[in-house]
Design an enzyme around this catalytic site. Structure first.
Site, PDB file in Angstrom:
ATOM      1  N   HIS A   1      12.764  10.415   8.004  1.00 41.40           N
ATOM      2  CA  HIS A   1      13.789  11.351   7.494  1.00 41.40           C
ATOM      3  C   HIS A   1      13.742  11.495   5.968  1.00 41.40           C
ATOM      4  CE1 HIS A   1      17.488   8.472   6.728  1.00 41.40           C
ATOM      5  NE2 HIS A   1      16.373   7.986   6.234  1.00 41.40           N
TER       6      HIS A   1
ATOM      7  N   GLY B   1       0.829  -1.203   0.000  1.00 42.79           N
ATOM      8  CA  GLY B   1       0.000   0.000   0.000  1.00 42.79           C
ATOM      9  C   GLY B   1       0.858   1.245   0.000  1.00 42.79           C
TER      10      GLY B   1
HETATM   11  C1  SAM Z   1      14.668   4.385   3.596  1.00 47.07           C
HETATM   12  S1  SAM Z   1      13.708   2.945   3.418  1.00 47.07           S
HETATM   13  C2  SAM Z   1      13.749   2.251   5.028  1.00 47.07           C
HETATM   14  C3  SAM Z   1      13.560   0.771   5.042  1.00 47.07           C
HETATM   15  C4  SAM Z   1      13.618   0.093   6.418  1.00 47.07           C
HETATM   16  N1  SAM Z   1      12.563   0.539   7.301  1.00 47.07           N
HETATM   17  C5  SAM Z   1      14.960   0.274   7.061  1.00 47.07           C
HETATM   18  O1  SAM Z   1      15.044   0.740   8.190  1.00 47.07           O
HETATM   19  O2  SAM Z   1      15.956  -0.080   6.405  1.00 47.07           O
HETATM   20  C6  SAM Z   1      12.079   3.570   3.271  1.00 47.07           C
HETATM   21  C7  SAM Z   1      11.022   2.539   2.976  1.00 47.07           C
HETATM   22  O3  SAM Z   1       9.773   3.226   2.819  1.00 47.07           O
HETATM   23  C8  SAM Z   1       9.070   2.634   1.741  1.00 47.07           C
HETATM   24  N2  SAM Z   1       8.138   3.610   1.162  1.00 47.07           N
HETATM   25  C9  SAM Z   1       8.444   4.739   0.480  1.00 47.07           C
HETATM   26  N3  SAM Z   1       7.333   5.380   0.117  1.00 47.07           N
HETATM   27  C10 SAM Z   1       6.290   4.647   0.571  1.00 47.07           C
HETATM   28  C11 SAM Z   1       4.879   4.812   0.517  1.00 47.07           C
HETATM   29  N4  SAM Z   1       4.331   5.863  -0.085  1.00 47.07           N
HETATM   30  N5  SAM Z   1       4.109   3.870   1.096  1.00 47.07           N
HETATM   31  C12 SAM Z   1       4.666   2.780   1.719  1.00 47.07           C
HETATM   32  N6  SAM Z   1       6.009   2.586   1.810  1.00 47.07           N
HETATM   33  C13 SAM Z   1       6.807   3.510   1.238  1.00 47.07           C
HETATM   34  C14 SAM Z   1      10.158   2.243   0.769  1.00 47.07           C
HETATM   35  O4  SAM Z   1       9.727   1.262  -0.148  1.00 47.07           O
HETATM   36  C15 SAM Z   1      11.256   1.753   1.707  1.00 47.07           C
HETATM   37  O5  SAM Z   1      11.136   0.395   1.972  1.00 47.07           O
END
Ligand code: SAM
Length: 344
Positions: A250, A230
Site C-alpha cells: 500500500h 537491500g
Molecule cells: C510500512 S513499513 C511495514 C513494516 C512491517 N512489514 C509491518 O507490517 O509493520 C514498510 C517497510 O518497507 C521497508 N522498505 C521501504 N522501502 C524499501 C526498499 N526499497 N527496499 C526494502 N525495504 C524497503 C521499510 O524500511 C519498512 O520497514
C-alpha cells in the site's frame, strides 16, 4: 423518519465542534509528550508551579495547559497537585514497555505535516510529503536514528494484530520465509516463536539493520531471525518457501506493486506461497471501514502513489505474476486483510 422530517431536525453544531476540538486536543497530547510531562509525573504528583519550574513552562498559561490535559483525561487533579491518569501512566511514560512516544513522534514529525497538505493532495492526486513527490518517502524518513526508531516503533504498534494472525496460519509444510519490508522483525519473530522449525528472515533497507538486531535481541526467546539488507526495487529477494509483504504494497503505486509481486514469484520456491496483508478496501461495501479509508488518505498525502486497494485487484496482480490466488482472510485484527497465494 421521512427525509423531510430529517431535514427539519437541527443536528446541532456539536459534531462539527468536536472535530475542531480534536485538533486542539491532539496539540495538548503532543506538547505534553514532547515535554516529557508524564515521565516526570510518574515519579510523583506535582503542582503547576513545580511542574513549570522543572519543565520550563510559563505561568499562568501552563496551569491552563495542565487543566486542559485533565479535561481530556490524561491527568487527574487532587488537592492542587497533578497526577498521571491511568492511561497516561501506562502508555505515555518514557521507558515503560507500552510507551507510545515513538509512534507519537512519527505522527507529529512525519504524518501530520503530510496531512496538512490534504487540500492540495485531494486536488492534484499527488502527495504533500516532499520526499514522496521526489520519488521515495523513505529517503527523508530514514534521515536520522531518532526518525528511524520512531517509525519502526509505530510499525510495531500497527502490525501487532497481523503478527498474531500470521502466526495462526498453518506453516507446517514450509521450512523458510522472508518478511520483505519486515522492519525490525516483530512479525517474523512471532511466527518463528510459534513455528520453531522455520528459518525466518527479514529483508529491509540497510538503515534498519541495527534497530532490527537490537529489537530481536530484546524480544528474546530461543528464536533466530536473519536480516538481509537491500533495496527491493533493485535487488533480488532472498529465496524462501514463503515471501511476506506486510503493509508494504500500500506504500507504492500499482506498477511497483506488480514489480514486487514478480520479484516475489522469482524468490518463492516451487510449492511455496506469498502472503500479503494491508488494510485493503473491502468489496461490496458502499462505505469501507473508516480505518481503511484513513489509511488510504495517509498514503495519498505521505507516499508516492500508494493507497488502499481491493483484495480482488490484488488477486489479479498475483495471477499476472504467476501465483495461484488462494485464500482471502478478512477477519483479521479489524485493521488488515490477509491474502495468501501459491506457486505451483
Ligand atoms: C510500512 S513499513 C511495514 C513494516 C512491517 N512489514 C509491518 O507490517 O509493520 C514498510 C517497510 O518497507 C521497508 N522498505 C521501504 N522501502 C524499501 C526498499 N526499497 N527496499 C526494502 N525495504 C524497503 C521499510 O524500511 C519498512 O520497514
Amino acid at each position: 423518519m421521512t427525509s423531510e422530517q430529517h431535514e427539519n431536525v437541527d443536528p446541532g453544531v456539536g459534531p462539527i465542534m468536536s472535530i475542531v476540538l480534536g485538533h486542539w486536543k491532539s496539540s495538548l497530547l503532543h506538547t505534553a509528550v514532547e515535554s516529557d510531562l508524564f515521565t516526570f509525573l510518574a515519579a510523583g504528583p506535582a503542582n503547576a508551579e513545580e511542574l513549570s519550574e522543572r519543565l520550563g513552562f510559563a505561568l499562568p498559561g501552563a496551569k491552563d495547559f495542565l487543566l486542559a490535559l485533565a479535561g481530556i483525561g490524561l491527568l487527574e487533579v487532587r488537592d492542587g497537585r497533578f497526577h498521571n491518569a491511568p492511561v497516561a501512566d501506562r502508555y505515555l511514560v518514557g521507558g515503560r514497555p507500552q510507551y507510545l512516544g515513538g509512534y507519537l513522534t512519527f505522527v507529529r514529525a512525519e504524518l501530520n505535516p503530510a496531512w496538512d497538505g490534504l487540500t492540495g493532495s485531494v486536488r492534484t492526486g499527488r502527495p504533500h510529503n516532499r520526499a514522496a513527490r521526489e520519488g521515495n518517502p523513505y529517503a527523508a524518513l530514514y534521515r536520522d536514528e531518532q526518525s528511524i526508531e520512531s517509525f519502526l516503533a509505530s510499525m510495531d504498534l500497527l502490525n501487532a494484530g497481523a503478527a498474531t494472525q500470521l502466526a495462526a496460519l498453518d506453516w507446517s509444510r514450509y521450512s523458510s520465509f522472508v518478511d520483505v519490508g519486515g522492519a525490525r522483525g516483530s512479525v517474523a519473530h512471532e511466527v518463528v516463536s510459534k513455528f520453531p522449525h522455520l528459518r525466518g528472515a527479514v529483508f529491509d533497507l540497510p538503515q534498519v539493520a541495527s534497530s532490527f538486531a537490537e529489537h530481536v535481541a530484546k524480544l528474546g526467546g530461543d528464536v533466530a531471525v536473519d536480516f538481509t539488507g537491500g533495496d527491493f526495487f533493485t535487488d533480488p529477494l532472498p529465496r524462501a518457501d514463503v515471501v511476506v509483504f506486510g503493509h508494504v504494497l500500500h506504500n507504492w503505486d500499482t506498477e511497483r506493486r506488480k514489480q514486487l509481486l514478480r520479484s516475489a514469484y522469482e524468490a518463492v520456491n516451487p510449492g511455496g506461497a506469498v502472503v500479503v496483508y494491508d488494510p485493503m478496501i473491502t468489496e461490496g461495501l458502499e462505505v469501507p471501514p473508516f480505518s481503511a479509508v484513513l489509511a488510504s488518505l495517509s498514503m495519498l498525502v505521505w507516499s508516492s502513489g500508494g493507497g488502499e486497494y481491493a483484495a480482488t485487484e490484488l488477486l489479479s496482480w498475483l495471477t499476472e505474476a504467476g501465483f495461484q490466488p488462494g485464500t482471502v482472510d478478512t477477519t483479521i485484527s479489524g485493521e488488515d486483510v490477509v491474502v495468501v497465494a501459491h506457486k505451483d
